[in-house]
Motif scaffolding. Structure first.
Motif, short mmCIF file in Angstrom:
data_model
loop_
_atom_site.label_atom_id
_atom_site.label_comp_id
_atom_site.label_asym_id
_atom_site.label_seq_id
_atom_site.Cartn_x
_atom_site.Cartn_y
_atom_site.Cartn_z
N ARG A 1 0.84 -1.20 0.00
CA ARG A 1 0.00 0.00 0.00
C ARG A 1 0.87 1.24 0.00
O ARG A 1 2.04 1.20 0.39
CB ARG A 1 -0.95 0.02 1.20
N LEU B 1 2.01 5.02 1.32
CA LEU B 1 2.19 5.56 2.67
C LEU B 1 2.32 4.43 3.69
O LEU B 1 1.69 4.43 4.75
CB LEU B 1 1.04 6.50 3.05
N GLU C 1 -3.00 2.35 8.36
CA GLU C 1 -3.69 1.89 7.16
C GLU C 1 -4.85 2.81 6.78
O GLU C 1 -5.17 2.98 5.61
CB GLU C 1 -4.20 0.46 7.38
N SER D 1 -3.49 5.57 4.67
CA SER D 1 -3.16 5.04 3.35
C SER D 1 -4.41 4.86 2.50
O SER D 1 -4.45 5.24 1.33
CB SER D 1 -2.43 3.70 3.50
#
Length: 434
Positions: A218, A220, A225, A228
């Protein structure tokens, strides 16, 4: 030449330290050395590259700051260190046009030396990366990208005017960290402004294709998360193609290839996939880590070398838990404040601080364009993490730049400068066209 405290590198941390020490100790005791004549906050280089920020308006003259904030400035690049004699060598300065020598090679003595020269790109041995990509390490890199972008836009516009159709242009950004994500979003917004300012035959989402390649699962990846996912959603809304789990293994003049056999057309390619310390640090006789950073102890002192310190991206520093301090502007800011206290104590004849440097993570903010649609995170506040997005996140992001200017210029001048730039933006083009 001789100075009590010599700071090499006028980036975020080095310049803040020079300004704060200069106000307290004066130009006879504090000297800043840099290979450039003006300072631009490195996190804003993606705006310079997109043309939404003019370096001639944004840049702060080191000579002006030296006069106003009470330190001395020496123009030139550090090339050598004689730690036993407490002396550094500064390279000659030559004119850009004809190569005529403007300033000769010089030496500068010190009582304490701070190395704060930042970072440069780590190409990880990828074939063609150094030759065929542009990395946003300095203002001249960002300006080179911007001028090439303008030429490609003009060529694409001319092809459509001539009836040749043309395929537009492809921009590939390698690296889905903060720099890559912010540049992709800024370029998408800027391309729409360029179209309005004369490239009217271009349909920007069709003719200016932006692809972001990231090796991790993913974008970033170091951030939570949720941040991201928000960034990926906002990039998708802007018709920016994001490819994750993509290991680039070759770059040519017109394409990028990965280890799965995919080929990505690239008229303009940016490398934002990693950083390392400048290579010359390995020639100074100082202990360096695998990434070329100078190894420092818990008080930011270079290990085994008396009265030499390092801060910022070029320092291999660990936090209180033994984890590497991330290469962020907030870390350089905190380290500058830590060394400020150290040098003020030493100037009074007192012992250096006993407490070690402790990195405090106040979170990360990632700009997704210049409007209210900004995805960001303000994390690690008293052990908690707070997700922020939208207008409030944008205000927080802008405040980081203003806080840096406040540390350098002071509150009054920062306020006046911010107001002046607000007015200038309403009387000048939204992008730099020349």
């Amino acid at each position: 030449m001789q100075s009590d405290i010599v700071i090499v590198g006028g980036g975020a941390g080095g310049l803040e330290l020079a300004c704060k020490l200069g106000r307290r100790l004066g130009p006879d005791k504090v000297t800043l050395v840099d290979s450039r004549l003006y300072h631009v906050w490195k996190p804003s280089l993606h705006e310079v590259a997109a043309g939404t920020l003019d370096i001639h308006q944004e840049g702060l003259s080191y000579q002006m700051l030296a006069h106003d904030r009470g330190f001395s400035f020496v123009y030139g690049a550090m090339t050598a260190l004689d730690a036993a004699a407490r002396r550094i060598t500064i390279a000659p300065v030559t004119a850009a046009g004809d190569g005529e020598e403007v300033l000769p090679e010089r030496t500068l003595g010190y009582r304490s030396l701070v190395i704060a020269v930042g970072s440069t790109s780590n190409y990880f041995g990828v074939p063609g990366a150094r030759e065929y990509t542009i990395s946003l390490n300095a203002t001249e890199d960002a300006e080179r990208f911007r001028l090439r972008l303008l030429r490609l836009l003009a060529q694409a516009e001319q092809q459509k005017e001539d009836g040749a159709g043309g395929s537009g242009l492809d921009i590939v950004i390698i690296g889905g960290g903060a720099t890559g994500v912010e540049l992709a979003a800024e370029l998408r917004e800027a391309s729409g402004v360029y179209a309005a300012y004369g490239f009217r035959r271009l349909q920007v989402k069709r003719d200016v294709r932006i692809t972001l390649l990231e090796g991790a699962p993913r974008i970033l990846a170091p951030l939570p998360e949720r941040v991201s996912a928000a960034a990926a959603r906002l990039l998708d809304q802007r018709a920016i193609r994001v490819v994750t789990d993509c290991r680039v293994n070759g770059i040519g003049p017109k394409q990028v290839s990965d280890n799965k056999g995919n080929v990505y057309p690239a008229d303009l390619c940016v490398w934002a996939a990693g950083i390392r310390a400048p290579e010359f640090l390995g020639t100074l006789g100082l202990p360096v880590a695998k990434g070329g950073q100078i190894e420092v102890d818990a008080h930011l002192r270079v290990q085994g070398v008396p009265d030499v310190y390092a801060l910022g991206d070029c320092a291999a520093c660990t936090d209180g838990n033994g984890k590497p301090v991330p290469p962020r502007a907030q870390a350089a800011h905190q380290q500058a404040d830590y060394l400020l206290k150290t040098f003020l104590r030493l100037d009074k004849g007192e012992q250096a601080q006993k407490d070690p440097y402790v990195y405090r993570d106040y979170g990360s903010l990632v700009s997704i364009g210049r409007e209210t649609t900004v995805g960001s995170l303000m994390g690690s506040l008293r052990g908690a993490s707070l997700f922020v997005e939208g207008f409030m996140a944008r205000i927080m992001y802008m405040s980081l730049h203003l806080m840096h200017h406040k540390a350098v210029l002071g509150s009054l001048r920062t306020g006046l400068m911010a107001f002046a730039r607000f007015l200038i933006r309403r009387t000048t083009p939204l992008v730099k066209l020349h």
